[in-house]
Enzyme design. Structure first.
Site, mmCIF file in Angstrom:
data_model
loop_
_atom_site.group_PDB
_atom_site.id
_atom_site.type_symbol
_atom_site.label_atom_id
_atom_site.label_comp_id
_atom_site.label_asym_id
_atom_site.label_seq_id
_atom_site.Cartn_x
_atom_site.Cartn_y
_atom_site.Cartn_z
ATOM 1 N N ARG A 88 0.817 -1.206 0.000
ATOM 2 C CA ARG A 88 0.000 0.000 0.000
ATOM 3 C C ARG A 88 0.856 1.262 0.000
ATOM 4 N NH1 ARG A 88 -4.874 -2.346 2.621
ATOM 5 N NH2 ARG A 88 -6.497 -0.790 2.896
ATOM 6 N N ARG A 127 -21.585 -2.476 2.566
ATOM 7 C CA ARG A 127 -20.867 -3.594 3.195
ATOM 8 C C ARG A 127 -21.191 -3.643 4.696
ATOM 9 N NH1 ARG A 127 -14.623 -4.131 1.908
ATOM 10 N NH2 ARG A 127 -14.281 -2.400 3.326
ATOM 11 N N ARG A 139 -17.235 -3.679 10.529
ATOM 12 C CA ARG A 139 -15.912 -3.068 10.663
ATOM 13 C C ARG A 139 -16.041 -1.634 11.163
ATOM 14 N NH1 ARG A 139 -12.422 -4.191 5.319
ATOM 15 N NH2 ARG A 139 -11.470 -2.269 6.109
ATOM 16 N N ARG A 150 -9.495 7.016 4.795
ATOM 17 C CA ARG A 150 -8.925 5.857 4.088
ATOM 18 C C ARG A 150 -8.678 6.214 2.614
ATOM 19 N NH1 ARG A 150 -13.191 1.405 5.370
ATOM 20 N NH2 ARG A 150 -11.852 0.018 4.178
#
Ligand code: AMP
Length: 199
Positions: A88, A127, A139, A150
């Protein structure tokens, strides 16, 4: 087959990785899953990573590089693996290169899923709703506020990897805005051309 799946959070890397697991019989190595397991088990790594993950920031390169280096030496990775959510950062990409060179193995392809930013936040919210409906844990970072961070981290630190892998001739770009099955099909086609080029 040794692959990297690149793309912003919510691009569908996890979903496509699971399909690639079935097709190629190689494991999905998700650093996010590994870190969440470490957090749940309250290991020293988990205790260090928890606050960073909850804030939507990136865990240190040293931590994730060490986790992956250990994981790829497991016997189930002998014939290949799918790296999902790793590397990443550019230093992580350099670490992958060094890890693979040390083991005398090479990457076959880097698949980038391209998705509009506007669609991503909707996918993350969905999600979270799906997990809740299925009675699964939601989450902590799957909410619009943390998602923004993010995505910022992605553009700042991860997006430059597309140039890095393009320059190495490994990048396969796929339209991640098409339906899930169509994305899978595109990936299959791109990988077929990758293995032909290697043959
Ligand atoms: P993911 O499940 O891939 O969306 O990852 C969830 C979170 O875990 C990220 O927002 C980061 O905090 C952390 N994480 C996962 N993979 C990495 C990585 N390769 N480098 C740094 N942090 C990571």
């Amino acid at each position: 087959m040794r692959l990297i799946l690149l793309g912003p959070p919510g691009a569908g890397k996890g979903t496509q990785a699971q399909r690639l697991v079935e097709t190629y019989g190689i494991p999905q190595l998700s650093t996010g899953d590994m870190l969440r397991a470490a957090v749940a088990a309250k290991t020293p790594v988990g205790l260090k990573a928890k606050a960073v993950m909850d804030a939507g920031e990136l865990v240190s390169d040293a931590i994730v590089n060490a986790i992956v280096a250990e994981r790829i030496d497991q016997p189930d990775c002998a014939s290949g693996f799918i790296l999902d959510g790793y590397p990443r950062t550019l230093p992580q990409a350099d670490a992958v290169e060094a890890m693979l060179a040390e083991r005398r193995i090479a990457l076959d392809a880097v698949v980038e899923l391209v998705v509009d930013d506007k669609a991503l936040v909707g996918r993350i919210v969905k999600r979270a709703e799906d997990a809740k409906a299925a009675g699964q844990p939601v989450r902590k970072d799957d909410n619009p506020e943390v998602f923004e961070e993010r995505l910022r981290e992605y553009y700042k630190k991860t997006a430059p990897l597309t140039g890095y892998y393009y320059a190495k001739g490994l990048l396969k770009t796929v339209d991640g805005m098409t339906p899930i099955d169509a994305v899978t099909k595109q990936i299959g086609e791109r990988l077929k051309s990758a293995s032909r080029a290697l043959a």
